[in-house]
Design an enzyme around this catalytic site. Structure first.
Site, mmCIF file in Angstrom:
data_model
loop_
_atom_site.group_PDB
_atom_site.id
_atom_site.type_symbol
_atom_site.label_atom_id
_atom_site.label_comp_id
_atom_site.label_asym_id
_atom_site.label_seq_id
_atom_site.Cartn_x
_atom_site.Cartn_y
_atom_site.Cartn_z
ATOM 1 N NE ARG A 54 -1.056 2.507 2.918
ATOM 2 C CZ ARG A 54 -0.497 3.608 3.381
ATOM 3 N NH1 ARG A 54 -0.428 4.701 2.642
ATOM 4 N NH2 ARG A 54 0.054 3.640 4.589
ATOM 5 C CG ASP A 55 3.194 4.338 3.009
ATOM 6 O OD1 ASP A 55 3.246 5.200 2.124
ATOM 7 O OD2 ASP A 55 3.359 4.595 4.212
ATOM 8 C CG HIS A 109 3.871 4.719 9.185
ATOM 9 N ND1 HIS A 109 3.145 3.756 8.520
ATOM 10 C CD2 HIS A 109 4.200 5.625 8.233
ATOM 11 C CE1 HIS A 109 3.041 4.070 7.246
ATOM 12 N NE2 HIS A 109 3.676 5.206 7.038
ATOM 13 C CG HIS A 118 7.610 7.591 5.159
ATOM 14 N ND1 HIS A 118 7.398 7.080 3.900
ATOM 15 C CD2 HIS A 118 6.431 7.442 5.826
ATOM 16 C CE1 HIS A 118 6.143 6.667 3.803
ATOM 17 N NE2 HIS A 118 5.536 6.867 4.951
ATOM 18 C CB CYS A 130 3.525 10.457 1.118
ATOM 19 S SG CYS A 130 1.853 11.091 1.334
ATOM 20 C CG ASN A 158 6.724 3.140 4.880
ATOM 21 O OD1 ASN A 158 6.220 3.120 3.777
ATOM 22 N ND2 ASN A 158 6.111 3.608 5.933
HETATM 23 P P1 HMG Z 1 -12.991 14.623 -2.087
HETATM 24 O O1 HMG Z 1 -12.732 14.991 -3.496
HETATM 25 O O2 HMG Z 1 -13.104 15.731 -1.080
HETATM 26 O O3 HMG Z 1 -14.244 13.651 -1.928
HETATM 27 O O4 HMG Z 1 -11.844 13.630 -1.635
HETATM 28 P P2 HMG Z 1 -15.775 13.816 -2.197
HETATM 29 O O5 HMG Z 1 -16.480 13.138 -1.077
HETATM 30 O O6 HMG Z 1 -16.118 15.243 -2.500
HETATM 31 O O7 HMG Z 1 -15.959 12.936 -3.529
HETATM 32 C C1 HMG Z 1 -15.364 13.297 -4.760
HETATM 33 C C2 HMG Z 1 -15.359 12.093 -5.669
HETATM 34 O O8 HMG Z 1 -14.558 11.043 -5.088
HETATM 35 C C3 HMG Z 1 -16.729 11.485 -5.891
HETATM 36 O O9 HMG Z 1 -16.726 10.896 -7.186
HETATM 37 C C4 HMG Z 1 -16.771 10.369 -4.871
HETATM 38 O O10 HMG Z 1 -17.658 9.337 -5.206
HETATM 39 C C5 HMG Z 1 -15.344 9.871 -4.927
HETATM 40 P P3 HMG Z 1 -17.342 11.660 -8.454
HETATM 41 O O11 HMG Z 1 -18.773 11.886 -8.093
HETATM 42 O O12 HMG Z 1 -16.554 12.930 -8.578
HETATM 43 O O13 HMG Z 1 -17.085 10.691 -9.564
HETATM 44 N N1 HMG Z 1 -14.932 9.198 -3.676
HETATM 45 C C6 HMG Z 1 -14.409 7.969 -3.623
HETATM 46 N N2 HMG Z 1 -14.105 7.067 -4.579
HETATM 47 C C7 HMG Z 1 -13.563 5.894 -4.166
HETATM 48 N N3 HMG Z 1 -13.312 5.608 -2.888
HETATM 49 C C8 HMG Z 1 -13.589 6.484 -1.906
HETATM 50 C C9 HMG Z 1 -14.165 7.713 -2.263
HETATM 51 N N4 HMG Z 1 -14.566 8.794 -1.560
HETATM 52 C C10 HMG Z 1 -15.035 9.687 -2.431
HETATM 53 N N5 HMG Z 1 -13.320 6.179 -0.635
HETATM 54 C C11 HMG Z 1 -11.063 11.784 -0.321
HETATM 55 C C12 HMG Z 1 -11.797 13.110 -0.320
HETATM 56 C C13 HMG Z 1 -10.777 11.420 1.126
HETATM 57 C C14 HMG Z 1 -11.933 10.717 -0.950
HETATM 58 C C15 HMG Z 1 -9.759 11.936 -1.146
HETATM 59 O O14 HMG Z 1 -9.070 13.048 -0.660
HETATM 60 C C16 HMG Z 1 -8.878 10.734 -1.075
HETATM 61 O O15 HMG Z 1 -9.215 9.668 -1.581
HETATM 62 N N6 HMG Z 1 -7.701 10.860 -0.435
HETATM 63 C C17 HMG Z 1 -6.801 9.742 -0.241
HETATM 64 C C18 HMG Z 1 -5.399 10.205 -0.220
HETATM 65 C C19 HMG Z 1 -4.497 9.049 0.049
HETATM 66 O O16 HMG Z 1 -4.821 7.891 -0.140
HETATM 67 N N7 HMG Z 1 -3.261 9.370 0.485
HETATM 68 C C20 HMG Z 1 -2.270 8.373 0.757
HETATM 69 C C21 HMG Z 1 -2.581 7.559 1.963
HETATM 70 S S1 HMG Z 1 -2.221 8.368 3.511
HETATM 71 C C22 HMG Z 1 -0.537 8.079 3.740
HETATM 72 O O17 HMG Z 1 0.121 7.590 2.873
HETATM 73 C C23 HMG Z 1 0.052 8.390 5.093
HETATM 74 C C24 HMG Z 1 0.319 7.133 5.929
HETATM 75 O O18 HMG Z 1 1.168 6.236 5.242
HETATM 76 C C25 HMG Z 1 0.979 7.525 7.248
HETATM 77 C C26 HMG Z 1 2.198 8.450 7.054
HETATM 78 O O19 HMG Z 1 3.160 8.059 6.380
HETATM 79 O O20 HMG Z 1 2.109 9.559 7.560
HETATM 80 C C27 HMG Z 1 -0.984 6.398 6.238
HETATM 81 MG MG MG Z 2 3.322 6.366 5.181
#
Ligand code: HMG
Ligand code: MG
Length: 306
Positions: A20-21, A212, A214, A245, A254
């Site tokens: 995933r990450d 966690h 990086h 990220c 990581n």
């Molecule tokens: P948004 O644009 O504000 O969402 O995004 P919305 O609710 O306004 O919806 C917009 C569109 O997205 C709609 O589709 C929804 O249906 C769709 P449209 O009508 O435009 O076709 N949608 C989705 N589709 C699939 N799955 C969903 C979903 N939700 C809405 N769950 C949202 C808000 C949270 C969805 C967006 O910002 C997002 O997906 N962000 C994810 C970012 C991400 O994955 N980042 C990486 C992971 S975090 C990380 O790596 C850190 C970590 O490792 C720890 C560390 O290292 O610090 C964990």
């Molecule tokens: Mg991470």
């Protein structure tokens, strides 16, 4: 800070976040079959928790769009947890549909990162998690909590440990079984890591904290050791040090799982994971991605094999 002579933990749980990450930031499409093979190889090496994908918007993170298919195709080993990220109820519903048995919600300790990563404030994200928690609990699905930018933010700079502690308390109170502290951009150093854990542990017991880290600044392994000294016994790591990220420019992967394992073995700490098998899994995915293996331990082991 833990200044007494508390022994190091005898056992560590490693959460393998490579699929995933590690892969979420890859620009080139990675076939589902390759992801499945990686996940299965990790489990075969003895990893007991694999974060296998995420149910996020495909517009935000295109690489994770195939997660449902990945979950449909992996052969699940008994005793292994295969989890996924779910930022909202839509994500949770998709994860449940795909038969995911454990999920993670992810918040941030900095407002700017929260906006960039999940398009809402910290408070809004926590409110968004409430229905996710309720629906997950109803289905008997455990929920892990992440906090990003615990030791620095690419937009807001220094982060006050008290802010991290307050988000950790909220995640804990809403029912997350564990809170993983993410040094998203790898700027943390061991002293700061210890201070952070000490502060957060006033709100959430150390037994329910994970590290966690990086490795952007080469401090991740040192931060793992610092965390062990603070009594933390769960670490997220990525095979071959894969990753970065998408919302933290320049951030690298990581800490490499193989490097953490080697450190732990040297300290006599059990994980149940077979290091040579893990190193082989990491080399295979590195070859597929056409990049050097990011684990120094794996590189050394594989060189010695030849
Ligand atoms: P948004 O644009 O504000 O969402 O995004 P919305 O609710 O306004 O919806 C917009 C569109 O997205 C709609 O589709 C929804 O249906 C769709 P449209 O009508 O435009 O076709 N949608 C989705 N589709 C699939 N799955 C969903 C979903 N939700 C809405 N769950 C949202 C808000 C949270 C969805 C967006 O910002 C997002 O997906 N962000 C994810 C970012 C991400 O994955 N980042 C990486 C992971 S975090 C990380 O790596 C850190 C970590 O490792 C720890 C560390 O290292 O610090 C964990
Ligand atoms: Mg991470």
């Amino acid at each position: 800070m833990n200044t007494d002579t508390t022994p190091l933990p005898s056992h560590v749980r490693l959460v393998e976040v490579g699929p995933r990450d590690g892969l979420q930031n890859e620009k080139q499409p990675i076939p589902v079959a390759d992801k499945v093979r990686l996940i299965e190889a990790l489990a075969a090496a003895g990893v007991r928790h694999v974060e296998a994908g995420s149910f996020v918007s495909p517009k935000w993170v295109p690489q994770m769009a195939g997660s449902a298919e990945v979950f449909a195709r992996i052969e699940r080993r008994p005793g292994v947890v295969y989890s996924a990220l779910t930022p909202n109820l839509k994500g949770l519903e998709a994860a449940l549909e795909a038969g995911v048995q454990e999920v993670a919600v992810f918040a941030a300790a900095s407002e700017a990162f929260s906006q960039k990563n999940i398009n809402c404030s910290i408070a809004e994200s926590l409110a968004r998690f409430e229905p996710v928690m309720a629906a997950a609990q109803q289905q008997g699905v455990r929920v892990r909590g992440y906090i990003s930018c615990v030791l620095g933010c690419p937009y807001d700079g220094e982060i006050d440990p008290a802010r991290v502690a307050s988000v950790a308390r909220e995640l804990d109170a809403m029912g997350c079984y564990e809170v993983s502290l993410g040094d998203t951009i790898g700027t943390g150093t061991p002293g700061k890591t210890r201070t952070l854990i000490d502060r957060v542990a006033r709100e959430v017991p150390r037994e329910r904290l994970a590290g966690h880290y990086h490795d952007t600044y080469g401090q991740a392994l040192a931060n793992v050791y610092a965390s062990l000294l603070e009594g933390v016994a769960v670490f997220d790591a990525s095979v071959a040090g894969l990753g970065g990220c998408p919302y933290a420019k320049g951030a690298t992967g990581n800490v490499a799982s193989e490097d953490v394992l080697y450190l732990l073995q040297g300290l006599g700490i059990e994980t149940g994971i077979d290091l040579p098998a893990l190193a082989s899994a990491g080399q295979r995915i590195s070859d597929l991605l056409g990049r050097p293996n990011g684990s120094r331990v794996a590189r050394a082991l594989l060189a010695a094999r030849q």
